[in-house]
Design a protein around this motif. Structure first.
Motif, PDB file in Angstrom:
ATOM      1  N   LYS A   1      -1.399  16.600  -6.249  1.00 56.59           N
ATOM      2  CA  LYS A   1      -0.959  17.321  -5.126  1.00 56.59           C
ATOM      3  C   LYS A   1      -0.528  18.754  -5.569  1.00 56.59           C
ATOM      4  O   LYS A   1      -0.077  19.440  -4.392  1.00 56.59           O
ATOM      5  N   ASP A   2      -0.661  19.076  -6.675  1.00 57.49           N
ATOM      6  CA  ASP A   2      -0.064  20.281  -7.065  1.00 57.49           C
ATOM      7  C   ASP A   2      -1.342  21.367  -7.301  1.00 57.49           C
ATOM      8  O   ASP A   2      -1.571  21.579  -8.557  1.00 57.49           O
ATOM      9  N   ASN A   3      -2.237  21.429  -6.249  1.00 58.53           N
ATOM     10  CA  ASN A   3      -3.345  22.281  -6.536  1.00 58.53           C
ATOM     11  C   ASN A   3      -3.232  23.724  -6.116  1.00 58.53           C
ATOM     12  O   ASN A   3      -2.265  24.100  -5.471  1.00 58.53           O
ATOM     13  N   PRO A   4      -4.238  24.476  -6.293  1.00 54.53           N
ATOM     14  CA  PRO A   4      -3.722  25.982  -5.909  1.00 54.53           C
ATOM     15  C   PRO A   4      -3.565  26.099  -4.458  1.00 54.53           C
ATOM     16  O   PRO A   4      -2.807  27.037  -4.035  1.00 54.53           O
ATOM     17  N   LYS A   5      -4.284  25.226  -3.566  1.00 51.11           N
ATOM     18  CA  LYS A   5      -3.860  25.445  -2.173  1.00 51.11           C
ATOM     19  C   LYS A   5      -2.448  24.987  -2.020  1.00 51.11           C
ATOM     20  O   LYS A   5      -1.475  25.587  -0.989  1.00 51.11           O
ATOM     21  N   ALA A   6      -1.852  23.930  -2.495  1.00 52.28           N
ATOM     22  CA  ALA A   6      -0.529  23.670  -2.638  1.00 52.28           C
ATOM     23  C   ALA A   6       0.495  24.744  -2.938  1.00 52.28           C
ATOM     24  O   ALA A   6       1.527  25.049  -2.559  1.00 52.28           O
ATOM     25  N   ARG A   7      -0.081  25.751  -3.953  1.00 53.06           N
ATOM     26  CA  ARG A   7       0.801  26.701  -4.504  1.00 53.06           C
ATOM     27  C   ARG A   7       0.878  27.734  -3.461  1.00 53.06           C
ATOM     28  O   ARG A   7       1.775  28.423  -3.548  1.00 53.06           O
TER      29      ARG A   7
ATOM     30  N   ASP B   1       0.570   6.645  -6.884  1.00 52.21           N
ATOM     31  CA  ASP B   1      -0.466   7.476  -7.205  1.00 52.21           C
ATOM     32  C   ASP B   1      -0.169   8.959  -6.994  1.00 52.21           C
ATOM     33  O   ASP B   1      -0.599   9.960  -7.878  1.00 52.21           O
ATOM     34  N   ASN B   2       0.112   9.359  -5.879  1.00 51.95           N
ATOM     35  CA  ASN B   2       0.565  10.756  -5.549  1.00 51.95           C
ATOM     36  C   ASN B   2       1.479  11.404  -6.565  1.00 51.95           C
ATOM     37  O   ASN B   2       1.514  12.374  -7.051  1.00 51.95           O
ATOM     38  N   LEU B   3       2.681  10.410  -6.904  1.00 54.11           N
ATOM     39  CA  LEU B   3       3.546  11.119  -7.956  1.00 54.11           C
ATOM     40  C   LEU B   3       3.114  11.042  -9.232  1.00 54.11           C
ATOM     41  O   LEU B   3       3.211  12.153  -9.961  1.00 54.11           O
ATOM     42  N   PHE B   4       2.395   9.980  -9.714  1.00 55.99           N
ATOM     43  CA  PHE B   4       1.983   9.999 -11.163  1.00 55.99           C
ATOM     44  C   PHE B   4       0.889  10.880 -11.480  1.00 55.99           C
ATOM     45  O   PHE B   4       0.857  11.503 -12.342  1.00 55.99           O
ATOM     46  N   ASN B   5      -0.224  10.987 -10.428  1.00 57.91           N
ATOM     47  CA  ASN B   5      -1.102  12.093 -10.615  1.00 57.91           C
ATOM     48  C   ASN B   5      -0.828  13.337 -10.532  1.00 57.91           C
ATOM     49  O   ASN B   5      -1.175  14.272 -11.164  1.00 57.91           O
ATOM     50  N   THR B   6       0.412  13.731  -9.769  1.00 58.49           N
ATOM     51  CA  THR B   6       0.935  15.059  -9.503  1.00 58.49           C
ATOM     52  C   THR B   6       1.755  15.139 -10.894  1.00 58.49           C
ATOM     53  O   THR B   6       1.508  16.523 -11.511  1.00 58.49           O
ATOM     54  N   VAL B   7       2.560  14.253 -11.519  1.00 53.64           N
ATOM     55  CA  VAL B   7       3.143  14.815 -12.692  1.00 53.64           C
ATOM     56  C   VAL B   7       2.322  14.817 -13.928  1.00 53.64           C
ATOM     57  O   VAL B   7       2.489  15.687 -14.831  1.00 53.64           O
ATOM     58  N   MET B   8       1.439  13.872 -13.858  1.00 56.25           N
ATOM     59  CA  MET B   8       0.260  14.077 -14.972  1.00 56.25           C
ATOM     60  C   MET B   8      -0.785  15.325 -14.579  1.00 56.25           C
ATOM     61  O   MET B   8      -1.701  15.347 -15.698  1.00 56.25           O
ATOM     62  N   ASP B   9      -0.920  15.754 -13.581  1.00 55.27           N
ATOM     63  CA  ASP B   9      -1.536  16.861 -13.397  1.00 55.27           C
ATOM     64  C   ASP B   9      -3.065  16.585 -13.361  1.00 55.27           C
ATOM     65  O   ASP B   9      -3.903  17.211 -14.113  1.00 55.27           O
ATOM     66  N   VAL B  10      -3.519  15.270 -12.926  1.00 55.43           N
ATOM     67  CA  VAL B  10      -4.741  14.827 -13.136  1.00 55.43           C
ATOM     68  C   VAL B  10      -5.768  15.597 -12.061  1.00 55.43           C
ATOM     69  O   VAL B  10      -5.383  15.865 -10.896  1.00 55.43           O
TER      70      VAL B  10
ATOM     71  N   HIS C   1       1.052  -1.321  -0.069  1.00 54.12           N
ATOM     72  CA  HIS C   1       0.026   0.042   0.125  1.00 54.12           C
ATOM     73  C   HIS C   1       0.896   1.301   0.002  1.00 54.12           C
ATOM     74  O   HIS C   1       0.500   2.056  -0.480  1.00 54.12           O
ATOM     75  N   ILE C   2       2.044   1.219   0.579  1.00 57.21           N
ATOM     76  CA  ILE C   2       2.730   2.250   0.536  1.00 57.21           C
ATOM     77  C   ILE C   2       3.330   2.746  -0.703  1.00 57.21           C
ATOM     78  O   ILE C   2       3.375   3.852  -1.321  1.00 57.21           O
ATOM     79  N   GLU C   3       3.578   1.575  -1.628  1.00 54.09           N
ATOM     80  CA  GLU C   3       4.157   1.933  -2.933  1.00 54.09           C
ATOM     81  C   GLU C   3       2.888   2.117  -3.663  1.00 54.09           C
ATOM     82  O   GLU C   3       3.356   3.115  -4.467  1.00 54.09           O
ATOM     83  N   LYS C   4       1.993   1.939  -3.798  1.00 52.01           N
ATOM     84  CA  LYS C   4       0.732   2.216  -4.454  1.00 52.01           C
ATOM     85  C   LYS C   4       0.040   3.581  -4.126  1.00 52.01           C
ATOM     86  O   LYS C   4       0.237   4.500  -4.915  1.00 52.01           O
TER      87      LYS C   4
ATOM     88  N   HIS D   1      -6.702   5.401 -15.231  1.00 50.06           N
ATOM     89  CA  HIS D   1      -7.722   5.221 -13.895  1.00 50.06           C
ATOM     90  C   HIS D   1      -7.749   3.879 -13.765  1.00 50.06           C
ATOM     91  O   HIS D   1      -7.532   3.035 -14.434  1.00 50.06           O
ATOM     92  N   GLY D   2      -8.382   3.549 -12.076  1.00 49.78           N
ATOM     93  CA  GLY D   2      -8.657   2.301 -11.842  1.00 49.78           C
ATOM     94  C   GLY D   2      -7.493   1.357 -11.955  1.00 49.78           C
ATOM     95  O   GLY D   2      -7.696   0.245 -12.022  1.00 49.78           O
ATOM     96  N   MET D   3      -6.394   1.711 -11.672  1.00 49.57           N
ATOM     97  CA  MET D   3      -5.174   0.720 -11.448  1.00 49.57           C
ATOM     98  C   MET D   3      -5.064   0.260 -10.312  1.00 49.57           C
ATOM     99  O   MET D   3      -5.166   0.884  -9.264  1.00 49.57           O
ATOM    100  N   LYS D   4      -4.879  -1.180 -10.356  1.00 51.07           N
ATOM    101  CA  LYS D   4      -4.880  -1.954  -9.055  1.00 51.07           C
ATOM    102  C   LYS D   4      -3.445  -1.677  -8.372  1.00 51.07           C
ATOM    103  O   LYS D   4      -2.362  -1.188  -9.000  1.00 51.07           O
ATOM    104  N   SER D   5      -3.231  -2.371  -7.052  1.00 52.09           N
ATOM    105  CA  SER D   5      -2.032  -2.399  -6.496  1.00 52.09           C
ATOM    106  C   SER D   5      -0.886  -2.987  -7.176  1.00 52.09           C
ATOM    107  O   SER D   5       0.063  -2.473  -7.487  1.00 52.09           O
ATOM    108  N   HIS D   6      -1.004  -3.972  -7.918  1.00 50.73           N
ATOM    109  CA  HIS D   6      -0.081  -4.694  -8.699  1.00 50.73           C
ATOM    110  C   HIS D   6       0.332  -3.803  -9.877  1.00 50.73           C
ATOM    111  O   HIS D   6       1.457  -3.840 -10.348  1.00 50.73           O
TER     112      HIS D   6
END
Length: 410
Positions: free
Chosen positions: A130-136, A116-125, A109-112, A203-208
């Motif tokens: 995590k790069d939202n206006p509040k983070a800025r 998720d946090n890294l990929f969604n931030t780089v892809m700006d989903v 779960h740590i790796e997943k 979207h919908g990526m499982k742990s593996h």
């Protein structure tokens, strides 16, 4: 666990570990004296938090109650001297304070979550980055990266593009690459179904799926980023790949334990403060836990969740006793035990053929090579010649996976 410091962001998460990993670095490391790369005008001079023994922890929690009626109940010194809200029931075990590893962080779960946090931030989903206006806003408050501060425009506030994020064209190229990706059978699920080409995301990526992408595909997918941004992300990918290997060496674990604070500090220089929460902090402790607990694949949750999933699928009628998990498990074990009284001609779980088997015989070779000993018939009979790339890939696959070739290496 250790009492690791954190601070409160004004606009982002309440508890953040941003700029708190420099305390795990050596006292003479250059990152400790950098003022502008991390928080404004700060030099890290604190030592890493001490690792308490079982006796020391017991002396601190022995007077805490086991049950609290008004959670979260915080005792004096919470968040400064300790992070406990009650006494765990495990302390009733006489050997608990003597255990070297009293907790086991779930690497799956740590790796997943990290991926998720890294990929969604780089892809700006949208909605997951995590790069939202509040983070800025936190970035403007704590950091000196003026190029990422929010800008006022006529129609509202404008968020400048960061160097660690992709444009829509780049995101769609990555999605197209994933959609056309071919991997060995059983290596991963069909990632083509996880592609959303319109929005440029997965979207919908499982742990593996996250496990395979984090350790294998991430260096290729993020190769379009600047080198300064790309390298730390590849280093965290290699960290998880080394950690999840089937064989662990003590010297490698020591090296990983020394490198992970450096990798995390490099990411802190690039990513916004809101990116770093407890999930990005936990890799600091994974190498040390591997020294005590052994290889990760013996301790993570893949095996347990797969078994629980199979048990849940055995439930047919929840309002009847026959549909319970226990009854389904006993029925499966009974059928498997009875199958030993029948011959091999009776189809059962023990002699179930390969899922790609379509009939046919393999009499052409008296002693087939181990990786080609599964007979089958294709739906269409056609022949074609391999090109140079396919021929090299097939030869490499045989050399790496065929036991008959191993003796020629020596």
């Amino acid at each position: 666990m250790e009492n690791t410091k954190s601070f409160t962001l004004k606009h982002g998460r309440k508890n953040s570990w941003f700029d708190c990993h420099r305390q795990f670095l050596p006292m003479d490391h250059e990152f400790r004296s950098m003022k502008n790369a991390f928080r404004k005008n700060t030099i890290e001079q604190n030592y890493p938090p001490p690792r308490l023994s079982g006796e020391e922890i017991w002396e601190r929690v022995e007077n805490f109650p086991k049950v609290t009626e008004e959670p979260p109940y915080k005792f004096d010194g919470y968040g400064v001297a300790h992070n406990w809200t009650k006494q765990s029931i495990f302390w009733e075990l006489p050997y608990w304070k003597d255990n070297l590893l009293r907790h086991n962080l779930d690497v799956m779960h740590i790796e997943k979550n990290y991926f998720d946090n890294l990929f969604n931030t780089v892809m700006d989903v949208k909605g997951k980055t995590k790069d939202n206006p509040k983070a800025r806003l936190d970035l403007q408050e704590y950091c000196r990266r003026r190029e990422l501060w929010l800008q006022d425009k006529r129609n509202g506030v404008f968020k400048p593009k960061a160097s660690y994020s992709f444009t829509m064209d780049q995101k769609r190229k990555i999605c197209e690459w994933v959609e056309n990706l071919k991997m060995p059978d059983g290596y991963a699920s069909n990632l083509e179904k996880r592609v959303d080409m319109a929005q440029g995301r997965l979207h919908g990526m499982k742990s593996h799926d996250c496990h395979v992408f984090m350790e294998t595909l991430l260096p290729i997918a993020f190769s379009g980023l600047p080198t300064r941004t790309w390298k730390p992300m590849i280093q965290i990918s290699l960290f998880f790949k080394d950690l999840c290997s089937s064989t662990l060496r003590v010297d490698n674990l020591d090296r990983m334990h020394q490198n992970i604070p450096v990798i995390t500090s490099k990411l802190e220089k690039i990513l916004p403060p809101g990116f770093f929460d407890v999930m990005e902090h936990l890799p600091i402790h994974l190498a040390e836990e591997a020294r005590l607990g052994g290889p990760v694949h013996c301790r993570w949750m893949y095996l347990f969740e797969r078994t629980i999933g199979k048990s849940k699928r055995g439930i047919k009628q929840k309002h009847r006793v026959e549909g319970s998990i226990c009854e389904a498990y006993l029925a499966k074990e009974t059928a498997h035990f009875c199958s030993y009284y029948f011959g091999d001609d009776v189809p059962c779980l023990r002699n179930r053929p390969n899922r790609h088997y379509e009939g046919g015989e393999n009499d052409a070779l008296a002693k087939p090579i181990s990786i080609f000993n599964r007979p089958g018939l294709g739906s269409k009979k056609r022949t074609r010649e391999f090109n140079d790339m396919e021929s090299k890939s097939a030869s490499l696959h045989v050399l790496l996976n065929c036991p008959e070739v191993q003796r020629y290496y020596e």
